[in-house]
Scaffold this motif. Structure first.
Motif, short mmCIF file in Angstrom:
data_model
loop_
_atom_site.label_atom_id
_atom_site.label_comp_id
_atom_site.label_asym_id
_atom_site.label_seq_id
_atom_site.Cartn_x
_atom_site.Cartn_y
_atom_site.Cartn_z
N LEU A 107 35.05 62.48 38.18
CA LEU A 107 33.94 61.68 37.64
C LEU A 107 34.12 61.41 36.15
N GLY A 108 34.95 62.21 35.48
CA GLY A 108 35.36 61.95 34.10
C GLY A 108 34.19 61.68 33.16
N ASP A 109 34.28 60.52 32.48
CA ASP A 109 33.31 60.18 31.42
C ASP A 109 31.92 59.86 31.93
N LEU A 110 31.78 59.77 33.23
CA LEU A 110 30.43 59.51 33.75
C LEU A 110 29.54 60.75 33.63
N VAL A 111 30.19 61.90 33.35
CA VAL A 111 29.43 63.15 33.31
C VAL A 111 29.24 63.57 31.85
N TYR A 112 28.07 64.09 31.54
CA TYR A 112 27.87 64.63 30.18
C TYR A 112 27.01 65.90 30.23
N PRO A 113 27.24 66.77 29.24
CA PRO A 113 26.42 67.99 29.18
C PRO A 113 25.04 67.69 28.62
N CYS A 114 24.06 68.38 29.13
CA CYS A 114 22.68 68.14 28.72
C CYS A 114 22.09 69.47 28.25
N GLY A 115 21.42 69.44 27.12
CA GLY A 115 20.86 70.69 26.57
C GLY A 115 19.35 70.77 26.71
N CYS A 116 18.75 69.82 27.46
CA CYS A 116 17.28 69.77 27.52
C CYS A 116 16.73 70.76 28.55
N SER A 117 15.58 71.32 28.24
CA SER A 117 14.90 72.18 29.21
C SER A 117 13.96 71.31 30.05
N ARG A 118 13.50 71.85 31.15
CA ARG A 118 12.55 71.10 31.99
C ARG A 118 11.31 70.73 31.20
#
Ligand code: GLU
Length: 311
Positions: A101-112
């Motif tokens: 999936l490469g660049d389509l994926v990104y890390p997210c640091g947000c909480s619910r």
């Protein structure tokens, strides 16, 4: 003419179906309906029927529930083809998919909580589904560390996905508005259902997905993931879900009666198989479990003849 012309294999279009229970508790009438529909659909199409235990969500797994479900299927006379698979043993495949999936994926640091706060003022379905506002799309905000991994959904133009469900007819969803960038690996480290189910169905060559209508809403996300991974699109048939008197989907939490593996065959027939068949709109008369399946297969073929979309 070659050797391969007109062989028996060519005469029947290949069909691979599956039942994919999460081992969160014993089988009950609601999950039996999904199992029965997928099993019968495979039989009517002379296909293979696989069983896959969807145990990626380590928090919800109940010890022993997988074996209990398998024993229930066997007690009902629903024999699967090949080996049962467990998602928890297939995480290498999910890692490989993540790399694809490469660049389509990104890390997210947000909480619910942060995502919920960003939606104050939204109403109805949109607010309920916690649409991600895209905060980490272009990089983690300072001071944040990666929690989950998300898959980008195109914003402009909107990503609109449609498919023809054999039972429900045409379904369309604006993924941008109704799902947003969705989680494929969770903050707790578990792979998300959406990714695991798509990777497994692709890897196992599943051609036909028959399951409960509670998953209709998830299907466009799965189609989008299939496209992103270059996987073929299976056919879908979502059967209605069994609900309790309050209209809630049956589950252990909403009072579903657990399947009793020790019950005599006649009780299984009267209290499980025949009611599940009636729920699916089949008119089946039988005194034995074997007789039930003999009658249920043509009865399912009859149900299929009345659906909006044929296979
Ligand atoms: N594991 C899911 C469940 O038990 C079903 C997933 C599927 O059939 O795609 O609800």
């Amino acid at each position: 003419m070659t050797d391969r012309d007109n062989t028996a294999e060519d005469a029947v279009a290949p069909y691979i179906g599956r039942f994919a229970p999460s081992p969160t508790g014993p089988l009950h009438i609601g999950s039996l309906v999904a199992a029965m529909a997928s099993y019968l659909d495979a039989k009517v199409h002379q296909g293979r029927w696989l069983v896959r235990i969807e145990d990626v969500d380590g928090d919800r797994n109940v010890a022993g529930a997988d074996q209990h479900i398998l024993a229930s299927l066997q007690r009902c006379g629903m024999d699967w083809d090949g080996e049962v698979t467990w998602q928890s043993r297939r995480t290498d495949l999910y890692e490989q998919a993540l790399r694809r999936l490469g660049d389509l994926v990104y890390p997210c640091g947000c909480s619910r909580r942060e995502i919920a706060d960003s939606q104050l003022g939204l109403t109805g379905r949109q607010a309920q589904a916690l649409i991600y506002p895209g905060t980490c799309r272009h990089g983690l905000a300072p001071g944040k560390s990666a929690r989950a991994l998300r898959l980008k959904v195109p914003q402009s133009p909107h990503c609109v996905i449609g498919f023809d469900d054999r039972w429900a007819g045409h379904i369309g969803q604006d993924l941008t508005d109704e799902a947003g960038d969705f989680v494929i690996k969770r903050a707790d480290g578990f792979w998300a259902y959406q990714l695991a189910v798509v990777v497994d169905d692709g890897d196992q060559g599943v051609t036909d997905i028959v399951r409960g209508a509670d998953l209709l809403d998830s299907t466009p996300r799965q189609l989008y993931l299939q496209q992103a991974l270059g996987l073929p699109r299976p056919r879908y048939l979502h059967v209605p879900v069994v609900v309790n008197a309050l209209g809630e989907k049956l589950s252990k939490q909403t009072g579903a009666m657990a399947f009793d593996n020790g019950a005599p065959p006649d009780q299984l027939l009267q209290q499980a198989l025949l009611p599940a068949a009636r729920f699916l709109g089949m008119d089946v008369q039988a005194d034995t479990i074997e007789g039930f399946w003999r009658a249920a297969t043509p009865a399912w073929a009859q149900v299929l003849r009345n659906l909006p979309i044929s296979r």
